[in-house]
Design an enzyme around this catalytic site. Structure first.
Site, PDB file in Angstrom:
ATOM      1  N   ASP A  19       0.793  -1.213  -0.061  1.00  0.00           N
ATOM      2  CA  ASP A  19      -0.017  -0.124   0.091  1.00  0.00           C
ATOM      3  C   ASP A  19       0.714   1.089   0.120  1.00  0.00           C
ATOM      4  O   ASP A  19       2.111   1.231   0.315  1.00  0.00           O
ATOM      5  CB  ASP A  19      -0.674  -0.202   1.195  1.00  0.00           C
ATOM      6  CG  ASP A  19      -1.775   1.165   1.434  1.00  0.00           C
ATOM      7  OD1 ASP A  19      -2.482   1.556   0.566  1.00  0.00           O
ATOM      8  OD2 ASP A  19      -1.766   1.593   2.219  1.00  0.00           O
ATOM      9  N   SER A  20       0.535   2.430  -0.282  1.00  0.00           N
ATOM     10  CA  SER A  20       0.997   3.735   0.041  1.00  0.00           C
ATOM     11  C   SER A  20       1.516   3.818   1.348  1.00  0.00           C
ATOM     12  O   SER A  20       2.613   4.524   1.618  1.00  0.00           O
ATOM     13  CB  SER A  20       0.041   4.840  -0.436  1.00  0.00           C
ATOM     14  OG  SER A  20      -0.852   4.863   0.588  1.00  0.00           O
ATOM     15  N   TYR A  51      -0.662   8.420  -1.970  1.00  0.00           N
ATOM     16  CA  TYR A  51      -0.723   7.971  -3.369  1.00  0.00           C
ATOM     17  C   TYR A  51      -2.264   8.790  -3.938  1.00  0.00           C
ATOM     18  O   TYR A  51      -2.274   8.900  -5.168  1.00  0.00           O
ATOM     19  CB  TYR A  51      -1.051   6.691  -3.722  1.00  0.00           C
ATOM     20  CG  TYR A  51       0.211   5.950  -3.523  1.00  0.00           C
ATOM     21  CD1 TYR A  51       1.462   6.309  -3.127  1.00  0.00           C
ATOM     22  CD2 TYR A  51       0.226   4.577  -4.048  1.00  0.00           C
ATOM     23  CE1 TYR A  51       2.516   5.531  -3.161  1.00  0.00           C
ATOM     24  CE2 TYR A  51       1.429   3.609  -4.312  1.00  0.00           C
ATOM     25  CZ  TYR A  51       2.665   4.189  -3.574  1.00  0.00           C
ATOM     26  OH  TYR A  51       3.732   3.577  -3.571  1.00  0.00           O
ATOM     27  N   CYS A  82      -4.464  -1.339  -2.049  1.00  0.00           N
ATOM     28  CA  CYS A  82      -4.580  -0.038  -2.032  1.00  0.00           C
ATOM     29  C   CYS A  82      -5.574   0.036  -3.175  1.00  0.00           C
ATOM     30  O   CYS A  82      -5.288  -0.247  -4.236  1.00  0.00           O
ATOM     31  CB  CYS A  82      -3.156   0.710  -2.327  1.00  0.00           C
ATOM     32  SG  CYS A  82      -3.212   2.496  -2.532  1.00  0.00           S
ATOM     33  N   ASN A  83      -6.641   0.988  -3.087  1.00  0.00           N
ATOM     34  CA  ASN A  83      -7.780   1.137  -4.042  1.00  0.00           C
ATOM     35  C   ASN A  83      -7.228   2.012  -5.121  1.00  0.00           C
ATOM     36  O   ASN A  83      -7.256   1.945  -6.227  1.00  0.00           O
ATOM     37  CB  ASN A  83      -8.846   1.904  -3.413  1.00  0.00           C
ATOM     38  CG  ASN A  83      -9.695   0.805  -2.243  1.00  0.00           C
ATOM     39  OD1 ASN A  83     -10.459   0.329  -3.030  1.00  0.00           O
ATOM     40  ND2 ASN A  83      -9.320   0.955  -1.367  1.00  0.00           N
ATOM     41  N   THR A  84      -6.240   3.151  -4.500  1.00  0.00           N
ATOM     42  CA  THR A  84      -5.629   3.997  -5.549  1.00  0.00           C
ATOM     43  C   THR A  84      -4.615   3.139  -6.689  1.00  0.00           C
ATOM     44  O   THR A  84      -4.780   3.393  -7.683  1.00  0.00           O
ATOM     45  CB  THR A  84      -4.866   5.324  -4.758  1.00  0.00           C
ATOM     46  OG1 THR A  84      -5.706   5.490  -3.584  1.00  0.00           O
ATOM     47  CG2 THR A  84      -4.515   6.172  -5.761  1.00  0.00           C
ATOM     48  N   CYS A 191     -10.925   3.265   0.749  1.00  0.00           N
ATOM     49  CA  CYS A 191      -9.566   3.445   0.769  1.00  0.00           C
ATOM     50  C   CYS A 191      -9.170   2.456   2.108  1.00  0.00           C
ATOM     51  O   CYS A 191      -9.787   2.573   3.131  1.00  0.00           O
ATOM     52  CB  CYS A 191      -9.054   5.042   1.137  1.00  0.00           C
ATOM     53  SG  CYS A 191      -7.340   5.207   1.521  1.00  0.00           S
TER      54      CYS A 191
HETATM   55  N1  DGL Z   1      -4.784   3.326   1.184  1.00  0.00           N
HETATM   56  C1  DGL Z   1      -4.920   3.676  -0.062  1.00  0.00           C
HETATM   57  C2  DGL Z   1      -6.114   3.402  -0.996  1.00  0.00           C
HETATM   58  O1  DGL Z   1      -6.795   2.454  -0.680  1.00  0.00           O
HETATM   59  C3  DGL Z   1      -4.165   5.164  -0.500  1.00  0.00           C
HETATM   60  C4  DGL Z   1      -4.335   6.166   0.315  1.00  0.00           C
HETATM   61  C5  DGL Z   1      -3.240   7.237   0.024  1.00  0.00           C
HETATM   62  O2  DGL Z   1      -2.174   7.053  -0.057  1.00  0.00           O
HETATM   63  O3  DGL Z   1      -3.864   8.429  -0.477  1.00  0.00           O
HETATM   64  O4  DGL Z   1      -6.597   3.956  -1.733  1.00  0.00           O
END
Ligand code: DGL
Length: 270
Positions: A19-20, A51, A82-84, A191
C-alpha cells in the site's frame, strides 16, 4: 523496493502485500485470518504517501517499482492493498508480470445491493474516484441505489500520522462527513486506510452501515491461489492449520519507529 544481489529471493513463496503506507494493513489482517499458514511480506510506501493525491502516472510508477522488487525477492503472488494503486496500475501490471496480482476496489456492489432504497456514500481518494475503474463500477450500480462519491483529500495522511483518535483525524472527518450525517444509510470505506477510523466514522454517521473490501479481497486471494495450485499446504495431514506463517513488515520509511507503527496497527482493535 530495492534488492541487493545477495538478498535475492529472500521472500521465496511469500505473498507480497503493499500500500502507499499503513492502510493496507487493514487488508493484511483479513488475509492472515483466512490464510494463517501463508507467509506474508507487507510493504508500506510511507515515504511517498499519500498516493491518492498524485497523478495516475506517478502512482503507476511507484506501484511498479514495488511489484518488480517483490518479484525479484521471489513472492508467489501480490495483493495491491490499495484502492488508488489498484485503479492506477492493476491492469497494466497484470499484463506485464506473470504471477497472480489481486487488487482491491471500493465495496460499492454489496452496499448498493443491500441498500436499494438508501443513499450509499463512497469515501475514497480523489485519484480512485476520478479513474475509469471506479467510474465503471459507479455506472453499474447508480441505478440500483443513490450513490454519492466523496473524495477525501487529507484523510489517509491524517491516519498515516499514527493515531486514529487524534484531533487531526476527527477534524478531517467532521469536515467531510457532517453534511451526510443522518442522510447516508450506507458508507463505503473505499480506501484501505479508512477502516482504522471506523469508530470515529460511526460517531458521526450513526446507524449507517459501513462496508470495506478486506474480507472480499481475502476470499479472492484464496480462490486465486487454489486455482493456480499455489496455496501452501498444512504441514501435515494431522495438523489442520500447520505452522503459522511469517509476517514481515517493511517500509520505504525504513526506521524502527515506522515498523513499530505498522505492528501497532496490525494488532489494533478496529
Ligand atoms: N490506502 C490507499 C487506498 O486504498 C491510498 C491512500 C493514499 O495514499 O492516498 O486508496
Amino acid at each position: 523496493m530495492e534488492t541487493k544481489a545477495a538478498d535475492k529471493r529472500k521472500y521465496e513463496g511469500y505473498i507480497g502485500v503493499f500500500d502507499s503506507g499503513l492502510g493496507g494493513i487493514s487488508i493484511l489482517r483479513s488475509l492472515t485470518d483466512l490464510l494463517p499458514n501463508e507467509d506474508f511480506i507487507y510493504y508500506g510506501d510511507s515515504a511517498n504517501a499519500p498516493y491518492g493525491e498524485k497523478t495516475k502516472a506517478q502512482v503507476r510508477e511507484l506501484s511498479e517499482n514495488i511489484v518488480s522488487g517483490m518479484i525479484n525477492d521471489g513472492v508467489k503472488a501480490i495483493v495491491i492493498a490499495c484502492n488508488t494503486a489498484t485503479s492506477a496500475s492493476a491492469s497494466y501490471l497484470r499484463a506485464k508480470y506473470d504471477l497472480p496480482i489481486i487488487g482491491v476496489e471500493p465495496a460499492l456492489k454489496p452496499a448498493a445491493l443491500n441498500d436499494k432504497d438508501g443513499t450509499v456514500l463512497v469515501m475514497a481518494t480523489p485519484v480512485t474516484l476520478s479513474l475509469e475503474k471506479y467510474q465503471k463500477l459507479l455506472a453499474s450500480y447508480s441505478d440500483t441505489a443513490t450513490c454519492v462519491s466523496l473524495p477525501c483529500p487529507g484523510l489517509a495522511s491524517a491516519i498515516e500520522h499514527g493515531e486514529p483518535g487524534s484531533e487531526e483525524v476527527k477534524g478531517v472527518l467532521e469536515g467531510l462527513l457532517r453534511p451526510y450525517s443522518g442522510k447516508a444509510t450506507s458508507v463505503v470505506l473505499g480506501c484501505t486506510h479508512y477502516p482504522f477510523v471506523r469508530k470515529q466514522i460511526r460517531e458521526i454517521m450513526g446507524d449507517a452501515v459501513l462496508y470495506d473490501s478486506a474480507e472480499g479481497t481475502a476470499r479472492e486471494l484464496k480462490r486465486v491461489l487454489e486455482r493456480e495450485h499455489l496455496l501452501k499446504a498444512p504441514c501435515s495431514d494431522t495438523e489442520k492449520i500447520g505452522v503459522p506463517g511469517r509476517i514481515i513488515f517493511r517500509s520505504s520509511l525504513d526506521t524502527p519507529e515506522e515498523i513499530a507503527i505498522y505492528k501497532k496497527f496490525y494488532a489494533m482493535d478496529f
